[in-house]
Design a protein around this motif. Structure first.
Motif, PDB file in Angstrom:
ATOM      1  N   GLN A 224       0.834  -1.201   0.000  1.00 20.96           N
ATOM      2  CA  GLN A 224       0.000   0.000   0.000  1.00 20.96           C
ATOM      3  C   GLN A 224       0.873   1.258   0.000  1.00 20.96           C
ATOM      4  O   GLN A 224       0.594   2.230   0.690  1.00 20.96           O
ATOM      5  CB  GLN A 224      -0.941  -0.005   1.207  1.00 20.96           C
ATOM      6  CG  GLN A 224      -1.980  -1.108   1.166  1.00 20.96           C
ATOM      7  CD  GLN A 224      -2.868  -1.081   2.389  1.00 20.96           C
ATOM      8  OE1 GLN A 224      -2.595  -1.727   3.377  1.00 20.96           O
ATOM      9  NE2 GLN A 224      -3.944  -0.312   2.308  1.00 20.96           N
ATOM     10  N   CYS A 226       2.533   4.650  -0.242  1.00 24.26           N
ATOM     11  CA  CYS A 226       2.000   6.000  -0.421  1.00 24.26           C
ATOM     12  C   CYS A 226       2.809   6.962   0.440  1.00 24.26           C
ATOM     13  O   CYS A 226       3.659   6.539   1.232  1.00 24.26           O
ATOM     14  CB  CYS A 226       0.511   6.074  -0.044  1.00 24.26           C
ATOM     15  SG  CYS A 226       0.144   5.698   1.688  1.00 24.26           S
ATOM     16  N   ALA A 248      -6.125   7.288   3.454  1.00 26.06           N
ATOM     17  CA  ALA A 248      -5.827   5.884   3.173  1.00 26.06           C
ATOM     18  C   ALA A 248      -5.778   5.098   4.475  1.00 26.06           C
ATOM     19  O   ALA A 248      -5.284   5.593   5.494  1.00 26.06           O
ATOM     20  CB  ALA A 248      -4.492   5.760   2.443  1.00 26.06           C
ATOM     21  N   VAL A 250      -4.039   1.998   5.961  1.00 27.61           N
ATOM     22  CA  VAL A 250      -2.903   1.116   5.690  1.00 27.61           C
ATOM     23  C   VAL A 250      -3.002  -0.102   6.592  1.00 27.61           C
ATOM     24  O   VAL A 250      -2.936   0.006   7.815  1.00 27.61           O
ATOM     25  CB  VAL A 250      -1.562   1.847   5.913  1.00 27.61           C
ATOM     26  CG1 VAL A 250      -0.396   0.921   5.600  1.00 27.61           C
ATOM     27  CG2 VAL A 250      -1.500   3.106   5.059  1.00 27.61           C
TER      28      VAL A 250
END
Length: 261
Positions: A224, A226, A248, A250
């Motif tokens: 994931q 980012c 987001a 995570v």
């Protein structure tokens, strides 16, 4: 070396009393714990060693485990938790480790989600939780914790510079006292996870014990990947990161300080 008779006496009345499994040398205490769990070992069983020849961290990373230098221990638990609550276990273990280190070494630990124990900018320990789910329930989990205690020299290739309790405390820290404190703290923290009303307080304490979980510019590495600013934990202990695309959640991977920080 550990004084096994004294350990048993100090752990009397705890869930791990009479369940200590010590090896002078082993491949990995977590591997030992997993094998024992599959063979029916009881809740509270402890596996610890003076040396690991194949110590493991998350993501197949190795863990340097020289003889007599660190605390290498795994605790087998058979908790009444749903599989969705599995992500809470390493966070509870982090709190337990921080409490034990503070009590024995007088040092403050910074928890870097999901499993790193830091002193300032240096890593002093890590947590690896491995588990088995059967017929929709969590059959067991093995909580492995490695803490650098007496180490003075380290592999220079680590992405986070390592340290040890002895270096940070400027004195020799007792592995025996640390092991006792850790097992008692782990028992308390993992029991709280079975209390739905206490989980929120546990997550709040994790956030209080970490400089990484709110307002920190981070890079998330793993599936994931980012970049963003941390915004706390959700109800399952997953990390919230505010990115340019939005918020987001995570669930896996790790974090490091963003290069722009």
């Amino acid at each position: 070396m550990y004084d096994l008779a004294a350990l048993e006496a100090e752990l009397a009345g705890t869930v791990s009393a009479g369940k200590l499994n010590y090896s002078s040398v082993t491949g990995s205490t977590n591997t030992d714990g997993l094998a024992a769990a599959r063979n029916g070992a009881p809740h509270g069983s402890v596996f610890f060693a003076d040396e690991q020849t194949a110590g493991r961290g998350r993501g197949d990373h190795g863990w340097q485990s020289n003889a007599g230098d660190g605390l290498y221990v795994s605790l087998l638990i058979r908790p009444r938790l749903a599989p969705a609550q599995l992500s809470l276990i390493p966070l509870a273990a982090g709190l337990a480790a921080a409490e034990a280190i503070r009590a024995v070494a007088g040092l403050t630990i910074d928890l870097r989600w999901p499993n790193d124990l830091l002193i300032g900018l240096h890593k002093v320990g890590g947590i690896l939780v491995e588990s088995k789910i059967e017929t929709g329930r969590l059959a067991f989990a093995v909580i492995g914790i490695g803490i650098n205690v007496h180490q003075r020299a380290f592999d220079p290739t680590h992405s986070t510079p390592p340290t040890s309790l002895d270096i940070a405390a400027r004195r020799r820290v007792s592995r025996q006292a640390l092991l006792v404190a850790l097992l008692k703290s782990l028992e308390r923290e993992t029991l709280l996870l079975a209390d739905s009303e206490a989980v929120g307080a546990t997550l709040a304490r994790v956030e209080q014990a970490s400089t990484w979980l709110r307002g920190r510019q981070v890079e998330v590495h793993g599936p994931q990947q980012c970049v963003g600013v941390t915004a706390g934990l959700d109800a399952q202990g997953f990390l919230l990161v505010r990115t340019v695309e939005g918020l987001a959640t995570v669930q896996t991977g790790g974090i490091r300080a963003a290069e722009t920080e």
